[in-house]
Design an enzyme around this catalytic site. Structure first.
Site, PDB file in Angstrom:
ATOM      1  N   THR A 130       3.115   4.477   1.166  1.00 15.02           N
ATOM      2  CA  THR A 130       4.243   4.660   2.075  1.00 15.02           C
ATOM      3  C   THR A 130       3.789   5.224   3.407  1.00 15.02           C
ATOM      4  O   THR A 130       4.304   4.838   4.468  1.00 15.02           O
ATOM      5  CB  THR A 130       5.292   5.585   1.429  1.00 15.02           C
TER       6      THR A 130
ATOM      7  N   GLY B  90       2.345   2.462   5.345  1.00 10.31           N
ATOM      8  CA  GLY B  90       3.435   1.539   5.645  1.00 10.31           C
ATOM      9  C   GLY B  90       4.268   1.999   6.824  1.00 10.31           C
ATOM     10  O   GLY B  90       4.711   1.186   7.648  1.00 10.31           O
TER      11      GLY B  90
ATOM     12  N   GLY C 154       0.825  -1.202   0.000  1.00 10.14           N
ATOM     13  CA  GLY C 154       0.000   0.000   0.000  1.00 10.14           C
ATOM     14  C   GLY C 154       0.857   1.248   0.000  1.00 10.14           C
ATOM     15  O   GLY C 154       2.017   1.227  -0.415  1.00 10.14           O
TER      16      GLY C 154
ATOM     17  N   CYS D 183       1.989   0.539  -8.667  1.00 10.78           N
ATOM     18  CA  CYS D 183       3.072   1.072  -7.833  1.00 10.78           C
ATOM     19  C   CYS D 183       4.344   1.322  -8.620  1.00 10.78           C
ATOM     20  O   CYS D 183       5.122   2.223  -8.290  1.00 10.78           O
ATOM     21  CB  CYS D 183       3.346   0.131  -6.660  1.00 10.78           C
TER      22      CYS D 183
ATOM     23  N   GLU E 156       3.750  10.562  -5.249  1.00 13.67           N
ATOM     24  CA  GLU E 156       3.066   9.516  -6.015  1.00 13.67           C
ATOM     25  C   GLU E 156       1.612   9.916  -6.234  1.00 13.67           C
ATOM     26  O   GLU E 156       0.840  10.049  -5.279  1.00 13.67           O
ATOM     27  CB  GLU E 156       3.135   8.175  -5.280  1.00 13.67           C
TER      28      GLU E 156
ATOM     29  N   GLU F  59       5.657  -3.538   0.965  1.00 15.10           N
ATOM     30  CA  GLU F  59       5.836  -3.149  -0.435  1.00 15.10           C
ATOM     31  C   GLU F  59       5.027  -1.879  -0.619  1.00 15.10           C
ATOM     32  O   GLU F  59       3.798  -1.905  -0.612  1.00 15.10           O
ATOM     33  CB  GLU F  59       5.364  -4.267  -1.366  1.00 15.10           C
TER      34      GLU F  59
END
Length: 502
Positions: free
Chosen positions: A255, A258, A253, A309, A406, A275
């Protein structure tokens, strides 16, 4: 495609899809469908129509406790980890066969739930899912330790070796962009290693995870080995991460999320694989065939509406061919024009949700305010669904948010460069390091760039080529650990040293 009306008109759902929509909102625990304790639900929306088509259960703490307890018991009593590896492999392969047998149904559900073209779901997502289970299953009989001769002890006086043992209960939290592929990437290595799992699919796209659960029973998995708990990430997902009965967390998912997960697992020192996000550069040198590279660069960012991603969202093109490549990009606009997910001739679909739709359009507007020019797209072509036209932004600089952050949509920022050192500096000027692609006919240039770019995967004259045997993961803020291949399976194991005096 005949007209704009046809383009955005969703097709009739199949009877199988309607049956899935009519499913009672329940959780899959111990090979049984159980009612959630709270009876709270989450709407399931078709992004191509913005209409609610179903509902899923929103699990609370007691629901999560039940699922973890089932996985814990199934692990501790050895019904799965103690099974002969060849039997585990055969059951996993049976699951892959069942996914293949139901591929059309699963592809339709995936397309409706995510908004992606059904043709791509059928011919990209489903084969990748099946291949991951089949490839990974083979490691069940190949995981092994090794005999080691102690360096500081008398020769022959001790027998020393290592063992690979499953880590335990794994909480697997998957994203919404490729639901089935991500389930395979997480579940396949975990169960191959002998772990039991609690899967928490993304709340936006849980339909195929629930159908997957039914196939697990049919394949012959013992109760408690695979459990599926639906719910919001900030509640059910967070509860799983923090649960004391969980030994390993696997997450794909953003950052930002994460980092939250990483902070939480640090307190209990759980194993973790993350990831995370990317802002991947695609670097085009002047010796390429522009007619081939321009459409390939378009596919690197516009496939799956840019919700990938590793999407090639930063495009660096040598100044001598920049204008030609940009012209080639604009010529792909019709091919990548968005349409309703069940249109059989479509190549691009809707964004997954209103939140994502607003996010992407907000980034485009922000880029324009900061001086970027829209070479192509930049608009919402229909109000029927969450559509955004493929967008190319030029006249950008590295301080812009559209360059550094992103976007996770069909938006590429295009830059000029003149030499290798310059473009390496540009490409590495990012907090992300998930992937990169290099386009050149010169083999030395290719290898030089592969060594200099700070990313977990480097592609040469291609992009988004992902194989089950190849390790996948990122540098910097793109993640921790690697998935796929032997490395992915071993991440669900503990390595034990055994030393016996003879």
């Amino acid at each position: 495609m005949n007209s704009s009306v046809d383009l955005f008109q969703q097709a009739e759902y199949s009877d199988a899809a309607k049956k899935a929509f009519a499913r009672k909102p329940q959780l899959f625990i111990n090979n049984e469908w159980v009612d959630p304790v709270s009876h709270d639900t989450i709407d399931v929306e078709d992004p191509s129509t913005r209409k609610v088509v179903s509902h899923i259960a929103d699990a609370n703490q007691e629901d999560v406790n039940r699922a973890v307890a089932a996985a814990r018991q199934a692990f501790d009593d050895g019904r799965w980890s103690g099974m002969p590896p060849l039997e585990r492999e055969n059951i996993i392969r049976k699951l892959a066969d069942l996914i293949e047998a139901n591929a059309d149904e699963l592809a339709e559900l995936e397309a409706i739930d995510v908004g992606k073209p059904v043709t791509f779901a059928r011919h990209v997502d489903l084969p990748a899912t099946i291949n991951m289970f089949r490839y990974t299953a083979g490691w069940a009989t190949r995981l092994a330790g090794e005999q080691i001769a102690p360096a500081g002890l008398p020769n022959g006086a001790f027998h020393a070796y290592t063992r690979r043992e499953p880590v335990g209960v794994a909480a697997l939290i998957t994203p919404w962009n490729y639901p089935l592929i991500m389930i395979a990437n997480k579940v396949a290595p975990a169960i191959t290693a002998g772990c039991t799992v609690v899967l928490k699919p993304a709340e936006q796209t849980s339909l195929t995870a629930l159908r997957f659960a039914e196939l697990c029973v049919e394949a012959g998995f013992p109760p408690g080995v695979i459990n599926v708990v639906t719910g919001n990430g900030h509640t059910a997902g967070d509860m799983l991460v923090k649960h004391p009965g969980v030994d390993k967390v696997g997450f794909t998912g953003s950052t930002e999320v994460g980092k939250i997960i990483h902070n939480n697992v640090t307190n209990s020192l759980k194993h973790v694989t993350l990831e995370l996000g990317g802002k991947s550069p695609a670097i085009v040198f002047p010796d390429v065939n522009v007619e081939e590279v321009a459409p390939a660069a378009a596919g690197a960012i516009f496939f799956n509406s840019g919700q990938t991603c590793v999407a090639g969202s930063r495009l660096y093109v040598h100044s001598s061919i920049f204008d030609s490549v940009m012209e080639g990009l604009t010529q792909t606009a019709e091919f990548w024009a968005p349409c309703a997910s069940l249109q059989p001739s479509g190549h691009n679909g809707a964004l997954v949700s209103k939140e994502q739709h607003d996010r992407v359009l907000g980034y485009i507007e922000d880029g324009k305010k900061q001086g970027a020019s829209v070479l192509m797209g930049g608009n919402c072509p229909s109000d029927n669904g969450y559509f955004v036209s493929p967008t190319v932004l030029v006249d950008v600089n590295h301080n812009m948010r559209v360059v550094q952050e992103e976007i996770f949509g069909p938006v590429v920022v295009a830059h000029r460069f003149d030499d290798i050192d310059e473009v390496v500096g540009y490409a590495n000027n990012s907090r992300f390091g998930l992937a990169a692609s290099v386009w050149s006919k010169d083999l030395k240039t290719m290898h030089d760039m592969a060594a200099k770019l700070k990313a977990g995967t480097i592609w040469g004259n291609c992009h988004t080529v992902i194989d089950p045997a190849m390790p996948f993961g990122g540098y910097k803020e793109s993640g921790i650990g690697r998935e796929q291949g032997r490395y992915g399976v071993e991440s669900f194991t503990e390595l034990k040293s055994v030393v016996i005096q003879l």
